[in-house]
Motif scaffolding. Structure first.
Motif, short mmCIF file in Angstrom:
data_model
loop_
_atom_site.label_atom_id
_atom_site.label_comp_id
_atom_site.label_asym_id
_atom_site.label_seq_id
_atom_site.Cartn_x
_atom_site.Cartn_y
_atom_site.Cartn_z
N ARG A 98 0.66 -0.83 0.15
CA ARG A 98 0.09 -0.14 0.07
C ARG A 98 0.52 1.03 0.00
O ARG A 98 0.45 2.20 -0.50
N THR A 99 2.35 1.35 0.39
CA THR A 99 3.24 2.00 0.76
C THR A 99 4.09 2.34 -0.40
O THR A 99 4.02 4.09 -0.77
N PRO A 132 0.66 4.20 -3.27
CA PRO A 132 -0.39 5.28 -2.50
C PRO A 132 -1.54 5.08 -3.88
O PRO A 132 -2.19 5.47 -3.13
N PHE A 174 -6.88 -3.76 -3.38
CA PHE A 174 -5.41 -4.79 -3.18
C PHE A 174 -6.10 -6.20 -3.02
O PHE A 174 -6.66 -6.75 -1.73
N ASP A 218 -11.19 -6.93 -1.52
CA ASP A 218 -11.32 -5.81 -1.52
C ASP A 218 -11.74 -4.44 -2.00
O ASP A 218 -11.16 -3.83 -2.64
N VAL A 258 -2.37 -5.97 -7.33
CA VAL A 258 -2.41 -4.26 -6.61
C VAL A 258 -3.37 -4.20 -8.27
O VAL A 258 -2.66 -4.26 -9.16
#
Length: 204
Positions: free
Chosen positions: A46-47, A50, A55, A73, A101
C-alpha cells in the motif's frame, strides 16, 4: 505410504503484470508459513502503490493445504480473490499468498474481464516464481544425557536428520525435523537409546 508427505510452494517473492483497457494488475507472490505475515506485506505494498484502487489477495497454508482465505477488497464478489485462489489450487501450491494490486484505467472490465485479469496476473507471477517441493516434517525436541551423545549423533547422521538449536550440557536438548514418511523408523531408533526422551513440537 498412505499420505503424501511433500508439498509445493514458491522459494521467494515473484511478480507478474497484466494490462487490460488501461487497468493494470500487478500480482505479487510471497512464500509464507502463517497468516500473520500477510499484514506487513499488504502494508508495504500500500505504501509502494499509494494510487492503486484495490489490493485483492488469496492465500493457502499448511502442507495438507487445508487453510485458505481470500479478499476481494471492494471488487465485485467472486471476481478477484476467488480467481487468485483457483489459480493457486490448480497449480497445487501452498504456504504462499498472492496479492494483486489494481490500478483502475477508467474503463469497467465487467465480471468476466475482472476474473480473467486477476487470474492472468496471478498466473504470470507464478510463472516467474521458482516453485520448490518441500517435505512435510514433524519437529521434535529430544533430550538425553551427555553420555548418550555419540549414539544420538550417529542415528541423526545416518538418517540425514537436520539439527536445530542444540544445547549441550549434562542434559542435552536438540530440536530435530523428521520427514513424516520416516517418522516411526527414526523415533524407534532414537527411543531405543537410554535416557532419551522425544517430545512432539509441531509439523512444518
Amino acid at each position: 505410504m498412505l499420505f503424501d508427505d511433500t508439498y509445493k510452494t514458491v522459494e521467494g517473492p515473484a511478480e507478474g503484470i497484466f494490462r487490460d483497457k488501461g487497468s493494470k494488475f500487478i500480482a505479487y507472490a510471497y512464500p509464507i508459513t502463517q497468516e500473520e505475515e500477510i499484514k506487513p506485506i499488504l502494508a508495504s505494498l500500500r505504501t509502494e502503490h499509494p494510487k492503486a484502487r484495490h489490493f485483492c489477495w488469496a492465500f493457502r497454508l499448511t502442507p495438507d493445504r487445508s487453510i485458505f482465505r481470500l479478499n476481494d477488497d471492494g471488487e465485485p464478489s467472486g471476481t478477484a480473490g476467488r480467481p487468485i485462489l483457483n489459480t493457486l489450487l490448480s497449480a497445487d501450491l501452498t504456504n504462499l499468498v498472492v496479492i494483486v494490486v489494481r490500478y483502475f484505467g477508467g474503463t469497467l472490465l465487467g465480471v468476466p474481464g475482472l476474473i480473467n485479469a486477476y487470474k492472468t496476473a496471478t498466473v504470470e507471477a507464478l510463472a516467474n516464481a521458482k516453485v520448490i517441493e518441500k517435505t512435510v516434517n514433524d519437529r521434535y525436541q529430544i533430550t538425553f544425557d551427555y553420555l548418550g551423545m555419540n549414539e544420538v549423533m550417529k542415528v541423526l547422521k545416518e538418517e540425514h536428520i537436520a539439527v536445530v538449536s542444540p544445547t549441550y550440557d549434562t542434559r542435552c536438548s536438540i530440536n530435530i525435523e523428521i520427514r513424516k514418511a520416516k517418522l516411526n523408523a527414526v523415533l524407534g531408533r532414537l527411543e531405543a537409546i537410554d535416557t532419551l526422551k522425544a517430545t512432539y513440537i509441531g509439523t512444518v
